[in-house]
Write a protein that holds these residues in place. Structure first.
Motif, PDB file in Angstrom:
ATOM      1  N   ILE A   4      42.346  45.815  46.960  1.00  0.00           N
ATOM      2  CA  ILE A   4      42.367  44.236  46.855  1.00  0.00           C
ATOM      3  C   ILE A   4      43.252  43.405  47.445  1.00  0.00           C
ATOM      4  O   ILE A   4      44.276  43.899  47.555  1.00  0.00           O
TER       5      ILE A   4
ATOM      6  N   LEU B  60      38.159  44.317  48.616  1.00  0.00           N
ATOM      7  CA  LEU B  60      37.713  43.503  47.686  1.00  0.00           C
ATOM      8  C   LEU B  60      38.469  42.355  47.784  1.00  0.00           C
ATOM      9  O   LEU B  60      39.872  42.330  47.603  1.00  0.00           O
TER      10      LEU B  60
ATOM     11  N   LEU C  31      39.918  38.917  45.899  1.00  0.00           N
ATOM     12  CA  LEU C  31      39.876  38.047  44.888  1.00  0.00           C
ATOM     13  C   LEU C  31      40.336  36.671  45.374  1.00  0.00           C
ATOM     14  O   LEU C  31      41.458  36.399  45.786  1.00  0.00           O
TER      15      LEU C  31
ATOM     16  N   SER D  60      40.500  38.289  36.568  1.00  0.00           N
ATOM     17  CA  SER D  60      39.592  38.614  37.502  1.00  0.00           C
ATOM     18  C   SER D  60      39.893  40.249  38.002  1.00  0.00           C
ATOM     19  O   SER D  60      38.959  41.049  38.477  1.00  0.00           O
TER      20      SER D  60
ATOM     21  N   LEU E  42      36.824  43.114  37.597  1.00  0.00           N
ATOM     22  CA  LEU E  42      36.788  44.224  38.595  1.00  0.00           C
ATOM     23  C   LEU E  42      37.148  45.569  38.261  1.00  0.00           C
ATOM     24  O   LEU E  42      36.226  46.535  38.466  1.00  0.00           O
TER      25      LEU E  42
ATOM     26  N   SER F 243      34.046  46.752  36.190  1.00  0.00           N
ATOM     27  CA  SER F 243      32.894  47.076  36.807  1.00  0.00           C
ATOM     28  C   SER F 243      32.818  48.445  37.884  1.00  0.00           C
ATOM     29  O   SER F 243      31.959  49.069  38.138  1.00  0.00           O
TER      30      SER F 243
END
Ligand code: UDP
Length: 482
Positions: free
Chosen positions: A41, A63, A65, A104, A108, A111
């Motif tokens: 991230i 990823l 954010l 957030s 994440l 998921s």
């Protein structure tokens, strides 16, 4: 059965600061190379550098954010990395702004449901979502066993609290070596800055719920402290370093920490050419990492010290806003002998160039370890964070460093005494010179570099620790699944 065969799914969330992100990206590559399915991230302004670093590793997912809103804070908009803060005063505000990423991150994690998360020590709130979802959280301190042992031992024994107010120095209790430090070299912002105080409180709370730590270190570097941490302090940790060694090819080494390879490539060729023209071991590489600040007076003393040492040097000067910080005529006088790099240098390429013979460092842990892995003796000049502990490890325990004589912990130049040019010249002379002690220091540094390389090779101590962590986490996951 399917779950048993499935690779380990790991999610990394590093602090956005070069000293934490670079080793975390290396760690992501390392675990991916060992078969893990890795995601990492970051935030939009950090994505380009991360993408470049991961270019040769397409299986690793990046990823992104959105960075939290900084409206109403003192933080400049668009500043998403500790290294781009205009002043050290803003560091605590930056770290505390990051906690707004919690919702957030939570979504994440929900998921992805990885088999573990590796999050930075400065993101203690990541622990909450991990705990809620039953995902083991590993912490990355960006430091070593020695400094973790020293800090924890001081806390356990209440040493600082029981120190007489006029005590100038103290011995860290309980450690395998006699480690003496100055009271002024200890961090005091835990108590003086309420934001830091709160952050450190929640870091300690998160620590208690954390599965274990990943250390950028290797067993042979600090065996007494690996054992002390595990057996005396009873904490779980895996040594997986030196992480910088997983950058194998020249492009990876050269791009490390940058976001535009072609531009940097050009400059790097110029540094290589300059170094190629020097004799082996004749150059001192001088760098204070990615986030430190210096006053014009301090920079002038560094310049004069390097000049007085009579040695060739590459000096990286970061983020320079002062006027008249170089003594008059300095660059002309030292045109042949010195190279000033303004901005970012390809540090691991330079450290591993045969012409470099020593590293004058602020003792950031990555820098210390990169110096060790390159087989170089160090001139140590700590400023803050864990750097004063790292100096003791390099100088007292490993015998590969000479201290410049920094006496005061401070991120802010105005709060510390200026280190005089003579001290700098003398420490550089001691490390670069001849004589039995200097030779011994160099021999030790070379031995450690060989041990570092062995540690990350197949069957080496770090290689094995990576393997045992993967196995342990897979077994844990599989036990839950069945
Ligand atoms: N670094 C670099 N070029 C620079 C400055 C720093 O490549 O001009 C890298 C360095 O190799 C190290 C990291 O940035 O990997 C800095 O981490 P360290 O722990 O040494 O210090 P910090 O910046 O966190 O104080």
């Amino acid at each position: 059965m399917a779950s048993q065969a499935r690779p380990l799914r790991m999610l990394f969330f590093p602090l956005m600061a070069p000293g934490h992100m670079l080793p975390a990206l290396d760690m992501a590559k390392l675990f991916a190379a060992r078969g893990a399915e890795v995601s990492i991230i970051t935030t939009p302004a950090n994505a380009a550098a991360a993408e470049l670093s991961l270019a040769a590793h397409p299986s690793i997912r990046l990823l992104v954010l959105p960075f939290p809103s900084v409206a109403g804070t003192a933080l400049p908009a668009g500043c998403e990395n500790v290294s781009s803060l205009p002043s050290p005063d803003l560091e605590s505000a930056f770290l505390s702004a990051l906690s707004a990423l919690e919702p957030s991150f939570d979504a994440l994690l929900r998921s992805l449901l990885p088999d573990c998360v590796v999050t930075d020590m400065f993101l203690p709130w990541t622990c909450r979502a991990a705990e809620r979802l039953g995902v083991p959280r590993l912490v990355f301190y960006g430091s070593n066993f020695f400094s973790q042992c020293a800090e924890r031992s001081l806390r356990l024994h209440g040493t600082m609290e029981s120190l007489p107010p006029d005590a100038a120095s103290f011995v860290v209790p309980g450690l395998p070596h006699r480690i003496e430090m100055l009271a002024a070299q200890m961090r005091s912002y835990e108590t003086s800055d309420p934001v830091f105080a709160e952050l450190f409180r929640s870091m300690a709370e998160a620590d208690a719920k954390t599965y274990g730590a990943l250390m950028n270190s290797f067993y042979e570097l600090e065996p007494d402290y690996v054992r002390y941490y595990r057996d005396v302090l009873r904490r779980r940790a895996w040594h997986v370093g030196p992480l910088s060694l997983c950058n194998k090819n020249a492009a990876e080494k050269s791009n490390r920490g940058t976001n535009a390879s072609s531009h940097h490539h050009h400059r790097h060729e110029a540094y290589s050419k300059w170094l190629d023209a020097r004799t082996p071991g004749s150059v001192v590489y001088v760098s204070f990492g990615s986030i430190s600040f210096f006053s014009a007076a301090e920079l002038r003393e560094i310049a004069l010290g390097l000049e007085a040492s009579g040695r060739a040097f590459v000096w990286v000067v970061r983020n320079e806003h002062h006027e008249d910080w170089l003594p008059e005529g300095f660059e002309e006088r030292n045109e042949k002998r010195g190279l000033i790099v303004r901005g970012w240098a390809p540090q691991i390429l330079i450290l591993n160039h045969a012409s470099v013979g020593a590293f004058l460092t602020h003792c950031g842990w990555n820098s210390c370890l990169e110096g060790v892995a390159a087989g170089l003796p160090l001139v140590t000049w700590p400023l803050s964070a864990d750097q004063f502990y790292n100096e003791r490890l390099m100088v007292d325990v490993l015998g590969v460093g000479v201290a410049v004589g920094a006496k005061k912990y401070s991120m802010k130049p105005e709060e510390r005494p200026v280190v005089a040019a003579e001290k700098i010249a003398s420490a550089v002379g001691e490390v670069m010179g001849g004589g039995a002690e200097a030779e011994e220091r160099r021999a030790k540094a070379r031995e450690l570099a060989a041990a570092a390389k062995r540690a990350v090779e197949e069957g080496g101590s770090s290689y094995k620790d990576v393997g045992s962590l993967i196995e342990e986490l897979m077994a844990k996951r599989n036990a839950i699944a069945t």
